[in-house]
Motif scaffolding. Structure first.
Motif, PDB file in Angstrom:
ATOM      1  N   ASP A  84       0.823  -1.212   0.000  1.00 39.52           N
ATOM      2  CA  ASP A  84       0.000   0.000   0.000  1.00 39.52           C
ATOM      3  C   ASP A  84       0.859   1.264   0.000  1.00 39.52           C
ATOM      4  OD1 ASP A  84      -2.268  -1.533  -0.031  1.00 39.52           O
ATOM      5  OD2 ASP A  84      -2.532  -1.492   2.164  1.00 39.52           O
ATOM      6  N   THR A  85       1.930   1.246   0.801  1.00 48.11           N
ATOM      7  CA  THR A  85       2.840   2.396   0.819  1.00 48.11           C
ATOM      8  C   THR A  85       3.463   2.605  -0.549  1.00 48.11           C
ATOM      9  OG1 THR A  85       3.357   2.139   3.161  1.00 48.11           O
ATOM     10  CG2 THR A  85       4.958   3.334   1.824  1.00 48.11           C
ATOM     11  N   THR A  86       3.830   1.525  -1.206  1.00 51.25           N
ATOM     12  CA  THR A  86       4.443   1.620  -2.533  1.00 51.25           C
ATOM     13  C   THR A  86       3.480   2.257  -3.532  1.00 51.25           C
ATOM     14  OG1 THR A  86       5.786  -0.340  -2.098  1.00 51.25           O
ATOM     15  CG2 THR A  86       5.540   0.307  -4.393  1.00 51.25           C
ATOM     16  N   LYS A  87       2.231   1.828  -3.495  1.00 48.92           N
ATOM     17  CA  LYS A  87       1.237   2.413  -4.397  1.00 48.92           C
ATOM     18  C   LYS A  87       1.048   3.903  -4.103  1.00 48.92           C
ATOM     19  CE  LYS A  87      -1.421  -1.801  -5.307  1.00 48.92           C
ATOM     20  NZ  LYS A  87      -2.726  -2.484  -5.133  1.00 48.92           N
ATOM     21  N   TYR A  88       1.023   4.279  -2.826  1.00 45.16           N
ATOM     22  CA  TYR A  88       0.863   5.680  -2.431  1.00 45.16           C
ATOM     23  C   TYR A  88       2.046   6.514  -2.920  1.00 45.16           C
ATOM     24  CZ  TYR A  88       0.296   9.784   0.567  1.00 45.16           C
ATOM     25  OH  TYR A  88       0.155  11.069   1.038  1.00 45.16           O
ATOM     26  N   VAL A  89       3.272   5.989  -2.731  1.00 42.99           N
ATOM     27  CA  VAL A  89       4.472   6.704  -3.167  1.00 42.99           C
ATOM     28  C   VAL A  89       4.479   6.858  -4.685  1.00 42.99           C
ATOM     29  CG1 VAL A  89       7.003   6.595  -3.304  1.00 42.99           C
ATOM     30  CG2 VAL A  89       5.838   6.003  -1.169  1.00 42.99           C
ATOM     31  N   GLU A  90       4.015   5.830  -5.383  1.00 46.37           N
ATOM     32  CA  GLU A  90       3.979   5.912  -6.841  1.00 46.37           C
ATOM     33  C   GLU A  90       3.077   7.056  -7.295  1.00 46.37           C
ATOM     34  OE1 GLU A  90       3.354   3.019 -10.739  1.00 46.37           O
ATOM     35  OE2 GLU A  90       2.611   2.363  -8.776  1.00 46.37           O
ATOM     36  N   ARG A  91       1.940   7.236  -6.595  1.00 46.86           N
ATOM     37  CA  ARG A  91       1.028   8.328  -6.955  1.00 46.86           C
ATOM     38  C   ARG A  91       1.600   9.691  -6.586  1.00 46.86           C
ATOM     39  NH1 ARG A  91      -2.767   4.790  -4.549  1.00 46.86           N
ATOM     40  NH2 ARG A  91      -2.821   6.130  -2.701  1.00 46.86           N
ATOM     41  N   GLN A  92       2.216   9.788  -5.412  1.00 48.32           N
ATOM     42  CA  GLN A  92       2.651  11.077  -4.888  1.00 48.32           C
ATOM     43  C   GLN A  92       4.040  11.508  -5.384  1.00 48.32           C
ATOM     44  OE1 GLN A  92       0.652  13.046  -3.029  1.00 48.32           O
ATOM     45  NE2 GLN A  92      -0.917  11.460  -3.288  1.00 48.32           N
ATOM     46  N   LEU A  93       4.886  10.535  -5.685  1.00 48.67           N
ATOM     47  CA  LEU A  93       6.281  10.857  -5.991  1.00 48.67           C
ATOM     48  C   LEU A  93       6.728  10.330  -7.356  1.00 48.67           C
ATOM     49  CD1 LEU A  93       8.747  12.246  -4.653  1.00 48.67           C
ATOM     50  CD2 LEU A  93       9.414   9.996  -3.766  1.00 48.67           C
ATOM     51  N   GLY A  94       6.232   9.167  -7.741  1.00 50.22           N
ATOM     52  CA  GLY A  94       6.616   8.594  -9.040  1.00 50.22           C
ATOM     53  C   GLY A  94       8.107   8.377  -9.156  1.00 50.22           C
ATOM     54  N   ASP A  95       8.692   8.982 -10.175  1.00 48.86           N
ATOM     55  CA  ASP A  95      10.124   8.782 -10.426  1.00 48.86           C
ATOM     56  C   ASP A  95      10.962   9.960  -9.949  1.00 48.86           C
ATOM     57  OD1 ASP A  95       9.405  10.727 -12.201  1.00 48.86           O
ATOM     58  OD2 ASP A  95      10.238   9.739 -13.982  1.00 48.86           O
ATOM     59  N   GLN A  96      10.436  10.744  -9.010  1.00 52.13           N
ATOM     60  CA  GLN A  96      11.129  11.968  -8.589  1.00 52.13           C
ATOM     61  C   GLN A  96      12.222  11.712  -7.536  1.00 52.13           C
ATOM     62  OE1 GLN A  96       8.599  15.525  -7.942  1.00 52.13           O
ATOM     63  NE2 GLN A  96       6.897  14.222  -8.605  1.00 52.13           N
ATOM     64  N   PHE A  97      12.661  10.474  -7.372  1.00 51.25           N
ATOM     65  CA  PHE A  97      13.795  10.207  -6.486  1.00 51.25           C
ATOM     66  C   PHE A  97      15.024  10.899  -7.072  1.00 51.25           C
ATOM     67  CE2 PHE A  97      10.849   6.979  -5.268  1.00 51.25           C
ATOM     68  CZ  PHE A  97      11.148   6.655  -3.948  1.00 51.25           C
ATOM     69  N   ASN A  98      15.840  11.488  -6.211  1.00 54.53           N
ATOM     70  CA  ASN A  98      16.985  12.270  -6.677  1.00 54.53           C
ATOM     71  C   ASN A  98      18.204  11.414  -6.997  1.00 54.53           C
ATOM     72  OD1 ASN A  98      15.935  15.135  -6.232  1.00 54.53           O
ATOM     73  ND2 ASN A  98      15.568  14.194  -4.229  1.00 54.53           N
ATOM     74  N   VAL A  99      18.310  10.254  -6.359  1.00 53.85           N
ATOM     75  CA  VAL A  99      19.420   9.332  -6.637  1.00 53.85           C
ATOM     76  C   VAL A  99      18.955   8.352  -7.701  1.00 53.85           C
ATOM     77  CG1 VAL A  99      20.975   7.594  -5.662  1.00 53.85           C
ATOM     78  CG2 VAL A  99      20.287   9.572  -4.280  1.00 53.85           C
ATOM     79  N   ASP A 100      19.701   8.242  -8.789  1.00 57.74           N
ATOM     80  CA  ASP A 100      19.278   7.405  -9.919  1.00 57.74           C
ATOM     81  C   ASP A 100      19.019   5.958  -9.497  1.00 57.74           C
ATOM     82  OD1 ASP A 100      19.436   9.552 -11.606  1.00 57.74           O
ATOM     83  OD2 ASP A 100      21.411   9.025 -12.415  1.00 57.74           O
ATOM     84  N   ALA A 101      19.907   5.401  -8.661  1.00 58.10           N
ATOM     85  CA  ALA A 101      19.736   4.007  -8.241  1.00 58.10           C
ATOM     86  C   ALA A 101      18.471   3.842  -7.409  1.00 58.10           C
ATOM     87  CB  ALA A 101      20.954   3.536  -7.455  1.00 58.10           C
ATOM     88  N   HIS A 102      18.147   4.857  -6.601  1.00 60.80           N
ATOM     89  CA  HIS A 102      16.913   4.813  -5.806  1.00 60.80           C
ATOM     90  C   HIS A 102      15.693   4.868  -6.725  1.00 60.80           C
ATOM     91  CE1 HIS A 102      19.158   6.591  -2.072  1.00 60.80           C
ATOM     92  NE2 HIS A 102      19.527   5.358  -2.367  1.00 60.80           N
ATOM     93  N   ALA A 103      15.762   5.698  -7.746  1.00 58.95           N
ATOM     94  CA  ALA A 103      14.650   5.792  -8.701  1.00 58.95           C
ATOM     95  C   ALA A 103      14.450   4.456  -9.409  1.00 58.95           C
ATOM     96  CB  ALA A 103      14.924   6.894  -9.712  1.00 58.95           C
ATOM     97  N   ALA A 104      15.563   3.778  -9.742  1.00 55.98           N
ATOM     98  CA  ALA A 104      15.472   2.470 -10.402  1.00 55.98           C
ATOM     99  C   ALA A 104      14.824   1.442  -9.480  1.00 55.98           C
ATOM    100  CB  ALA A 104      16.856   2.001 -10.827  1.00 55.98           C
ATOM    101  N   LEU A 105      15.244   1.423  -8.203  1.00 59.14           N
ATOM    102  CA  LEU A 105      14.640   0.479  -7.250  1.00 59.14           C
ATOM    103  C   LEU A 105      13.151   0.753  -7.077  1.00 59.14           C
ATOM    104  CD1 LEU A 105      17.124  -0.086  -4.269  1.00 59.14           C
ATOM    105  CD2 LEU A 105      16.464  -1.674  -6.068  1.00 59.14           C
ATOM    106  N   ALA A 106      12.798   2.022  -7.001  1.00 57.67           N
ATOM    107  CA  ALA A 106      11.380   2.371  -6.857  1.00 57.67           C
ATOM    108  C   ALA A 106      10.585   1.874  -8.065  1.00 57.67           C
ATOM    109  CB  ALA A 106      11.235   3.885  -6.705  1.00 57.67           C
ATOM    110  N   ALA A 107      11.113   2.057  -9.261  1.00 54.22           N
ATOM    111  CA  ALA A 107      10.424   1.600 -10.477  1.00 54.22           C
ATOM    112  C   ALA A 107      10.235   0.078 -10.451  1.00 54.22           C
ATOM    113  CB  ALA A 107      11.224   2.009 -11.709  1.00 54.22           C
TER     114      ALA A 107
END
Length: 610
Positions: free
Chosen positions: A488-511
């Motif tokens: 549920d947290t992952t789905k919420y973060v996807e809506r609120q933040l998407g790919d806006q992680f500042n560290v490229d590797a973090h953005a990849a993990l989130a995706a």
């Protein structure tokens, strides 16, 4: 998510049948520490354990070198397998028919030369055993083995064979079976004729002792001459399979008992190991006549905590035992030395005195390394002469001073003072002066070339310097740690933040996490990491997963992390605008500087209200 051509359900099935502790435990000695298991990292050299396995999450992570992942990644790293090869091997062990050909994964395949050489060694071992047991050529060798006290069971257990005297028995067989002879020479089975025309057998007219790796694969031979031929012992040369500096004879058979007892008995040669096995000492290995190396010591330490060194009782053997102590202790082993009388080797002692006395009076009576050091160099002093006696006492105190435990130091000082009729207080005062001088001379740290893995000289681990991660970086890691265990947290973060992680590797993990949960999978760190198949991301994911998700998580915490992450680009823009304003002012363009200043104020206002 991409995982090559292997469906996620197969990965899940394989992981379900393999507990991370069992998988890692085959290679690394693990000790329980709270909710974790710790051991020495198999991927880099270390003395203080920084390798952690988390049974609850089914992952491992090394805080020293950064290696991490699940059971599949561990097998890949240890064995050099591709992803498909690791899955296939683990499925086979679990009796799962997954219908996958590991060779179909074209990225990485086992070395075909290595595979061929392993086949050749297996065939050669069977040939030599057959010749020993079933031919006229092997009768003399069998009689010799019988005269050394080896029965049929021992010969079978250790796969002992005989290489016949003719020059080409093996080379002809290998040629008939279409093994490439240049490769067989490179692998140590054959030698090139002096004229360069053809090959001949490396081992001839010798008792053959097969040498295996820890998995039981035959990788080399040791050959013993029965007569006066030199050298008396001949080992296979270094090859792609066999590395003398880290190979131990009998490690494959001894491992179960080593793990059970957390103890290894270290011998010098094959016969010592075999005869000791017959006495019930089935945790014995040997360095096969080569000097003990740091690589040997690392292999030993990863298998057990304690080592009993049972080298020959002659001066050469005892000097080698003495030299082994610092090598083993540097690796973190607790060392004892078995003392054999009358210059006997273990084989001779067992033959003369029997199994019971060998176990009781040699193995079980092994002395701690400190006591052995005192015994060893004592013979260099004439203790009936006052000068030598005082020099011995000073030398003994220097040895005792190196003991980290105050209780052990006091024990040996009392023994020394009682034997030589010294007052305990005087001996202790001299000891403390030696320790004080030693502390002045030595730098702190036990692993100076690896500062991250140091322990100070008083033996107490120091805390590492606190993390200097920036606020947004830490917020991204904390958020990913929560996401990894909460759909549920992952789905919420996807809506609120998407790919806006500042560290490229973090953005990849989130995706990857968005995709993982979108496909309906349950939170499972090991399965998620298995689907990444990118080494850098696997290590990062295991590190983040180790942080856990039990730190008072609620909606406000999640929003605070998201806000911190979103703030960083604005902060960067403000910094950039400040540089532009200073540049405009330095050029005398005060109007432009004022305009930029107003922009900065507007941005800062937005930042505060966000």
């Amino acid at each position: 998510m991409s995982n090559g051509r292997i469906p996620e359900e197969i990965i899940e099935a394989v992981l379900k049948h393999h507990d991370i502790v069992d998988v890692v435990g085959r290679y690394v000695h693990l000790s329980k520490q709270g909710h974790y298991m710790k051991g020495l990292c198999p991927f880099h050299s270390e003395k203080t354990p920084s390798f952690t396995v988390t049974p609850e999450k089914q992952i491992y992570h090394c805080f020293g070198c950064g290696a991490g992942g699940g059971a599949i990644q561990f097998i890949m790293a240890m064995e050099g397998y591709s992803f498909a090869e690791a899955i296939s091997q683990m499925a086979q062990e679990a009796n799962l028919d997954i219908g996958i050909d590991p060779a179909a994964d074209g990225r990485s395949q086992q070395n075909p030369d290595k595979t061929k050489l392993l086949e050749a060694y297996e065939l050669t071992g069977k040939l030599y055993q057959y010749i020993l047991k079933n031919t006229e050529q092997g009768k003399q060798a069998m009689q010799y083995l019988r005269s050394r006290g080896l029965n049929d069971k021992l010969i079978e257990t250790f796969g002992i064979g005989y290489a016949p005297a003719p020059w080409d028995t093996l080379s002809q067989l290998l040629e008939r079976r279409q093994f490439p002879l240049p490769l067989m020479e490179k692998g140590g089975l054959l030698s090139v004729r002096q004229d360069g025309q053809g090959y001949f057998d490396k081992f001839r007219d010798r008792i053959i002792f097969p040498i295996h790796d820890w998995k039981g694969r035959l990788i080399a031979f040791g050959g013993r001459a029965m007569g006066d031929a030199q050298p008396k012992y001949l080992n296979s040369p270094e090859s792609m399979l066999f590395h003398k500096s880290r190979s131990l004879y009998n490690i494959h058979l001894a491992r179960p008992q080593i793990r059970k007892k957390q103890q290894i008995v270290l011998f010098e040669g094959y016969m010592d190991v075999i005869k000791a096995w017959d006495t019930g000492v089935i945790n014995g290995v040997a360095t096969m006549g080569t000097a003990l190396t740091e690589e040997h010591a690392e292999v030993i330490r990863k298998q057990a905590d304690q080592v009993i060194v049972a080298y020959d009782g002659d001066s050469a053997g005892q000097n080698a035992a003495y030299k082994s102590i610092p090598i083993l202790e540097k690796a973190g082993c607790l060392v004892k030395i078995a003392v054999l009388p009358n210059s006997q080797d273990p084989d001779e002692y067992i033959t003369t005195n029997g199994s019971e006395r060998f176990v009781r009076d040699v193995i079980e009576a092994a002395v701690p390394s400190i006591k052995y050091k005192l015994i060893h160099f004592r013979k260099n002093f004439k203790l009936q002469e006052d000068g030598d006696k005082l020099r011995y006492i000073q030398q003994a105190l220097k040895v005792i001073a190196d003991i980290p435990s105050p209780v052990e130091r006091e024990h040996y000082v009392r023994e020394l003072s009682t034997e030589f009729r010294l007052t305990f207080e005087a001996a202790l005062q001299d000891l403390n002066e030696i320790r004080l001088q030693s502390e002045k001379n030595n730098k702190f740290g036990d692993n100076k070339d690896k500062a991250w893995n140091n322990v100070m000289n008083d033996g107490r681990p120091r805390e590492r310097a606190p993390s200097l991660l920036k606020a947004y970086h830490n917020a991204e890691r904390q958020l990913l740690a929560i996401m990894m265990f909460d759909r549920d947290t992952t789905k919420y973060v996807e809506r609120q933040l998407g790919d806006q992680f500042n560290v490229d590797a973090h953005a990849a993990l989130a995706a990857y996490l968005y995709a993982y949960f979108a496909q309906g999978y349950e939170p499972n760190a090991s399965s998620f990491i298995a689907m990444l198949q990118e080494k850098e991301l696997e290590g990062l994911a295991s590190s983040i997963a180790m942080m856990g998700n039990s730190h008072g998580v609620n909606g406000q915490v999640i929003d605070d992390y998201i806000r911190e992450i979103k703030k960083y680009p604005q902060q960067q823009l403000i910094e950039l605008k400040r540089e532009e304003m200073l540049k405009a002012a330095s050029l005398g363009d005060l109007t432009l500087a004022g305009q930029i200043g107003n922009e900065i104020m507007s941005l800062e206002k937005q930042l505060k209200s966000s």
